[in-house]
Design an enzyme around this catalytic site. Structure first.
Site, PDB file in Angstrom:
ATOM      1  N   ASP A  92     -52.399  -6.567  -0.953  1.00  0.00           N
ATOM      2  CA  ASP A  92     -53.451  -6.613  -2.027  1.00  0.00           C
ATOM      3  C   ASP A  92     -53.390  -7.668  -2.663  1.00  0.00           C
ATOM      4  OD1 ASP A  92     -55.032  -4.757  -2.790  1.00  0.00           O
ATOM      5  OD2 ASP A  92     -54.251  -5.094  -5.145  1.00  0.00           O
ATOM      6  N   GLU A 118     -54.495 -10.603   1.579  1.00  0.00           N
ATOM      7  CA  GLU A 118     -55.578 -11.091   0.853  1.00  0.00           C
ATOM      8  C   GLU A 118     -55.238 -11.625  -0.864  1.00  0.00           C
ATOM      9  OE1 GLU A 118     -59.029  -7.651  -2.081  1.00  0.00           O
ATOM     10  OE2 GLU A 118     -56.573  -8.060  -2.944  1.00  0.00           O
TER      11      GLU A 118
HETATM   12  C1  NOJ Z   1     -58.182  -5.907  -4.366  1.00  0.00           C
HETATM   13  C2  NOJ Z   1     -58.470  -4.417  -4.013  1.00  0.00           C
HETATM   14  O1  NOJ Z   1     -59.019  -4.753  -2.565  1.00  0.00           O
HETATM   15  C3  NOJ Z   1     -59.258  -3.433  -4.000  1.00  0.00           C
HETATM   16  O2  NOJ Z   1     -60.158  -2.505  -3.814  1.00  0.00           O
HETATM   17  C4  NOJ Z   1     -58.509  -2.851  -5.472  1.00  0.00           C
HETATM   18  O3  NOJ Z   1     -59.051  -2.300  -6.626  1.00  0.00           O
HETATM   19  C5  NOJ Z   1     -57.969  -4.703  -6.306  1.00  0.00           C
HETATM   20  N1  NOJ Z   1     -57.069  -4.832  -5.340  1.00  0.00           N
HETATM   21  C6  NOJ Z   1     -56.719  -3.599  -7.035  1.00  0.00           C
HETATM   22  O4  NOJ Z   1     -55.393  -3.248  -6.208  1.00  0.00           O
END
Ligand code: NOJ
Length: 531
Positions: free
Chosen positions: A195, A260
């Site tokens: 993440d 990500e």
């Molecule tokens: C990115 C994630 O994909 C999203 O769903 C989340 O709210 C944020 N990061 C915070 O962790």
């Protein structure tokens, strides 16, 4: 094939566990439910399951706010369900990756409770604290700093105020995190989706970002207006962390680290490491979530992606996820266009990443902001205007997280409860697994057939890509895949017109029924094996 990792040739399916299948009739999807649906996923032909977070959490951001990295949120199940999930996935010769939220924890995590209690406790430095906030903005708008009375200081929250950023400059915190990663690797997980990975390290001196006049957001500036996020994103130390995590994973075999990392291609590329791809294994390129349905767009995307991620690097092709509009909604529910998009995704070199329901053409359900369960719509109004008016995005992520559509039964066959946590999309009687499975020409069957072809023809999985010229540059995307003497031609017609006088020759491998090699129907796909 030299030294190829399994994850360079895999296909990923993202499960949002809360919405996938509810086994205990409480209206919320769970791990046992996911286990019950593994046969479906195996039959579909996807190879790796990425499961969004199921760890203990107050669920203010539905699991992306973790309060214990070692235990499971009771609404999803327990540790033994996770162990069965890993076992059952491996028994089907599939892989599973967990969603690892390293940047922040919930403010209800015992680490934060201790850290925020005083400036002198053992974990005082496990989060990022300051007396004098700098100008950094949160990714969801407003200042990234939140006041804490007990310390008379501010903590950093790069996403939402209840998600406090962890301080990786503190060796004890870093050690605690690495031990947790090791714990799950020991349980047999095949890797992790990471993440907001590029947010993890921040400038040591917490310097303010320089101002900039950029008004419109870009992939490189998710923090939005009037500043360049040079001190709170993409720090060198985060690239080094990617390599350290990779080393840790290597102790357990060949594991996938899928980042990500939000940014333009040069930015995200850095996280893959140097020539040996010694950093993260794969990174998402979110620019393509905002695709234009045109042959020229996809030709450019393919050419640029090939030159930006040459072998041994592997690109990821993603068009939907749990944060952004579904591709079917961008395509206004047009099934023929969705089929072509999926055809592109499954015929190019790289790892396709599908979001649950994408194989059915599931669409967003526009739900009111005022009653949103997603916290973002409640946070501020400017973000809503900016996203909807300038960017054609939604900030109510509930819209794209509605329950999986399994059948035309009650609640789309997702749950036997009276109410589901989010409403089911009313189009479920038309678009559901049971019905689509019976329709030979459904998106679902296209997905299944193309996934099977990818496995059968190595050129489609590992093959090099060469984009070809032809007489319909505006409408036709034509490319060749080749691997050890096997050559495959892929033709995609992006127009509503029939294309004629094509004069292709070769052994037809798709469509499965006989068709002309001289013409391509509107939005049709043709795959030929060349001699
Ligand atoms: C990115 C994630 O994909 C999203 O769903 C989340 O709210 C944020 N990061 C915070 O962790």
């Amino acid at each position: 094939m030299q030294n190829t990792s399994w994850w360079q040739n895999t296909t990923i399916y993202q499960v949002y566990p809360r919405s996938f299948y509810d086994s205990n009739s409480d209206g919320i999807g769970d791990l046992k439910g996911l286990i019950q649906k593994l046969d479906y996923l195996q039959e579909l032909g996807v190879e790796t399951i990425w499961c969004s977070p199921f760890f203990s959490s107050p669920q203010q951001d539905f699991g992306y706010d973790i309060s214990d990295y070692y235990s499971i949120s009771s609404e999803y199940g327990n540790l033994s369900d996770v162990e069965s999930l890993i076992r059952e996935i491996h028994a089907r010769e599939m892989k599973i990756i967990f969603d690892l939220v390293l940047n922040h924890s919930s403010i209800q995590h015992p680490w934060f409770l201790e850290s925020s209690s005083s400036t002198t406790n053992d974990k005082a430095d496990w989060y990022i604290w300051t007396k004098k906030p700098n100008n950094w903005r949160s990714m969801t708008g407003g200042s990234a700093w939140q006041y804490c009375e007990a310390r008379g200081e501010y903590y950093l929250a790069s996403f939402l105020d209840f998600q406090a950023d962890l301080n990786y400059r503190n060796p004890a915190l870093k050690h605690a995190i690495f031990s947790m990663v090791r714990y799950w690797l020991e349980k047999g997980v095949d890797g992790f989706r990471l993440d907001i990975f590029n947010v993890i390290f921040k400038d040591k001196e917490l310097r303010s970002n320089p101002s900039s006049w950029q008004v419109f957001p870009s992939e490189d500036n998710p923090f939005g207006f009037f500043q360049k996020p040079i001190y709170n994103l993409n720090q060198e130390e985060t690239v080094a962390l990617a390599k350290e995590l990779r080393q840790l994973c290597n102790e357990f075999g060949d594991k996938l680290l899928l980042g990500e990392v939000i940014g333009s291609v040069p930015t995200i590329r850095r996280f893959l490491g140097d020539i040996e791809n010694d950093g993260l294994g794969l990174v998402f390129n979110f620019e393509m979530l905002r695709f234009k349905f045109k042959a020229s767009y996809f030709r450019k995307l393919l050419q640029e992606t090939e030159s930006n991620f040459p072998k041994p690097y592997t690109p990821v092709y993603v068009f939907s996820n749990h944060d952004r509009r579904r591709s079917a909604t961008r395509l206004k529910g047009k099934q023929d266009k969705m089929k072509l998009l999926l055809s592109f995704q499954l015929c190019v070199r790289g790892v396709p990443c599908l979001y649950y329901g994408e194989e059915l053409g599931m669409e967003d359900l526009s739900l009111p902001y005022s009653s949103a369960l997603d916290p973002i719509p409640h946070k501020n109004k400017w973000l809503k205007r900016w996203m909807t008016e300038c960017f054609d995005e939604t900030i109510n992520r509930d819209d794209l997280r509605t329950p999986m559509q399994w059948s035309s039964e009650k609640n789309a066959g997702f749950s036997a409860a009276e109410n589901t946590w989010l409403p089911v999309h009313p189009n479920y009687e038309t678009y559901n697994v049971a019905r689509s499975a019976k329709q030979e020409d459904s998106l679902l069957n296209l997905c299944k057939n193309l996934l099977a072809l990818r496995k059968k023809y190595k050129a489609l999985t590992y093959g090099n890509v060469q984009v070809l010229n032809h007489s319909y540059p505006e409408h036709l995307l034509l490319f060749e895949r080749s691997f050890e003497g096997e050559r495959i031609l892929v033709a995609l017609n992006f127009s509503a017109k029939k294309l004629t006088k094509l004069g292709f020759s070769g052994e037809q491998i798709f469509p499965l029924h006989e068709t002309s090699l001289n013409e391509l129907d509107p939005y049709a796909l043709l795959i030929l094996k060349l001699s």
